[in-house]
Design a protein around this motif. Structure first.
Motif, PDB file in Angstrom:
ATOM      1  N   PRO A 103      -6.826  -4.357   3.182  1.00  0.00           N
ATOM      2  CA  PRO A 103      -6.184  -3.216   2.519  1.00  0.00           C
ATOM      3  C   PRO A 103      -5.173  -3.662   1.459  1.00  0.00           C
ATOM      4  CG  PRO A 103      -5.303  -3.504   4.730  1.00  0.00           C
ATOM      5  CD  PRO A 103      -6.420  -4.489   4.577  1.00  0.00           C
ATOM      6  N   GLU A 104      -4.920  -2.759   0.534  1.00  0.00           N
ATOM      7  CA  GLU A 104      -3.928  -3.029  -0.507  1.00  0.00           C
ATOM      8  C   GLU A 104      -2.564  -2.524  -0.044  1.00  0.00           C
ATOM      9  OE1 GLU A 104      -5.491  -1.247  -4.094  1.00  0.00           O
ATOM     10  OE2 GLU A 104      -6.641  -3.062  -4.519  1.00  0.00           O
ATOM     11  N   VAL A 105      -1.521  -3.115  -0.621  1.00  0.00           N
ATOM     12  CA  VAL A 105      -0.149  -2.693  -0.334  1.00  0.00           C
ATOM     13  C   VAL A 105       0.511  -2.277  -1.644  1.00  0.00           C
ATOM     14  CG1 VAL A 105       0.164  -4.113   1.729  1.00  0.00           C
ATOM     15  CG2 VAL A 105       0.689  -5.078  -0.494  1.00  0.00           C
ATOM     16  N   GLU A 106       1.464  -1.410  -1.522  1.00  0.00           N
ATOM     17  CA  GLU A 106       2.184  -0.948  -2.699  1.00  0.00           C
ATOM     18  C   GLU A 106       3.209  -1.997  -3.101  1.00  0.00           C
ATOM     19  OE1 GLU A 106       4.242   3.212  -4.169  1.00  0.00           O
ATOM     20  OE2 GLU A 106       4.204   2.750  -2.033  1.00  0.00           O
ATOM     21  N   GLN A 107       3.221  -2.324  -4.375  1.00  0.00           N
ATOM     22  CA  GLN A 107       4.150  -3.327  -4.891  1.00  0.00           C
ATOM     23  C   GLN A 107       4.986  -2.681  -5.992  1.00  0.00           C
ATOM     24  OE1 GLN A 107       2.382  -6.450  -7.186  1.00  0.00           O
ATOM     25  NE2 GLN A 107       4.176  -7.743  -7.064  1.00  0.00           N
ATOM     26  N   THR A 118       5.155   0.944 -10.030  1.00  0.00           N
ATOM     27  CA  THR A 118       4.500   0.734  -8.743  1.00  0.00           C
ATOM     28  C   THR A 118       3.008   0.537  -8.989  1.00  0.00           C
ATOM     29  OG1 THR A 118       6.101   2.171  -7.659  1.00  0.00           O
ATOM     30  CG2 THR A 118       4.081   1.723  -6.463  1.00  0.00           C
ATOM     31  N   TRP A 120      -0.784  -0.839  -6.715  1.00  0.00           N
ATOM     32  CA  TRP A 120      -1.410  -1.271  -5.476  1.00  0.00           C
ATOM     33  C   TRP A 120      -2.057  -2.622  -5.705  1.00  0.00           C
ATOM     34  CZ3 TRP A 120      -0.756   1.019  -0.866  1.00  0.00           C
ATOM     35  CH2 TRP A 120      -0.149   2.273  -0.881  1.00  0.00           C
ATOM     36  N   LYS A 121      -1.845  -3.516  -4.748  1.00  0.00           N
ATOM     37  CA  LYS A 121      -2.317  -4.885  -4.894  1.00  0.00           C
ATOM     38  C   LYS A 121      -2.816  -5.372  -3.527  1.00  0.00           C
ATOM     39  CE  LYS A 121      -0.472  -9.279  -6.461  1.00  0.00           C
ATOM     40  NZ  LYS A 121       0.674 -10.005  -6.893  1.00  0.00           N
ATOM     41  N   ASP A 123      -3.089  -7.232  -0.161  1.00  0.00           N
ATOM     42  CA  ASP A 123      -2.060  -7.842   0.690  1.00  0.00           C
ATOM     43  C   ASP A 123      -2.414  -9.322   0.898  1.00  0.00           C
ATOM     44  OD1 ASP A 123      -0.340  -8.688   2.671  1.00  0.00           O
ATOM     45  OD2 ASP A 123      -0.618  -6.913   3.924  1.00  0.00           O
ATOM     46  N   ALA A 126      -2.248 -10.642   4.516  1.00  0.00           N
ATOM     47  CA  ALA A 126      -3.391 -10.181   5.318  1.00  0.00           C
ATOM     48  C   ALA A 126      -4.667 -10.911   4.913  1.00  0.00           C
ATOM     49  CB  ALA A 126      -3.564  -8.670   5.168  1.00  0.00           C
TER      50      ALA A 126
END
Length: 190
Positions: A103-107, A118, A120-121, A123, A126
């Motif tokens: 999954p991607e995380v917000e950066q 902001t 999404w990139k 993780d 992970a």
């Protein structure tokens, strides 16, 4: 390991047997669960150094020999906490499949004008856990188990697993050179 003769001519060639003999690069590394003992070893090293420099140790001081025995005991504890892990190289296809499922995380970051942005990139942590889980041959661990090990033991002790995955990935993409027997350095050849 003896290499079979898989056939001398194209018609005799036994592809399946030849392929069964092959395998990817693998490496076995050790992860220590009692990494906190490293601080104790460092403390004992300093104490040994100080004890060896003292000309006239007092009766209350612990001597260098006793400190060395303590050091050996702590070192044995550290070694006992070690677990061997065997990893194999991943193919490009496996690598893409594993990383695509993370999954991607917000950066949050600041752009060139200083404005907060902001995006999404993937993780990266992970991804590392997933790649280690996929590359492990023995013992086999899930992504959650790899994550739990990293969280409990810290990045330092488990770094050897992540580095090994990277090294094996590099090794699996390069055709190894075949070693040759070194020639004799003397003139005994007739």
């Amino acid at each position: 390991m003896a290499v079979e003769n898989f056939g001398d001519t194209p018609e005799e060639f036994d592809f399946d047997s030849w392929l069964d003999q092959g395998g990817r690069p693998e490496r076995t590394v050790t992860v220590y669960s009692s990494w906190k003992l490293m601080d104790e070893l460092a403390r004992l090293e300093k104490s040994i150094e100080v004890a060896e420099q003292e000309d006239d140790p007092s009766m209350d001081d612990v001597g260098a020999e006793e400190l060395r025995e303590q050091y050996e005991g702590v070192l044995a504890e550290l070694e006992a906490s070690g677990k061997k892990f065997t990893l194999r190289s991943l193919t490009g296809e496996e690598y893409r499949t594993v990383t695509a499922g993370v999954p991607e995380v917000e950066q949050t970051y600041r752009d060139q004008h200083g404005k907060e942005q902001t995006r999404w990139k993937p993780d990266q942590v992970a991804i590392g856990d997933a790649l280690v889980a996929e590359a492990l041959v023995s013992p086999k661990l899930t992504r959650d188990q790899v994550r739990a090990m990293r969280v409990k033991l810290g990045d330092g002790p488990t770094l050897v697993l992540y580095r090994t995955v990277g090294e094996l990935r590099d090794a699996g993409q390069v055709m190894p050179s075949v070693p040759s027997l070194p020639e004799r350095s003397d003139d005994s050849r007739g």
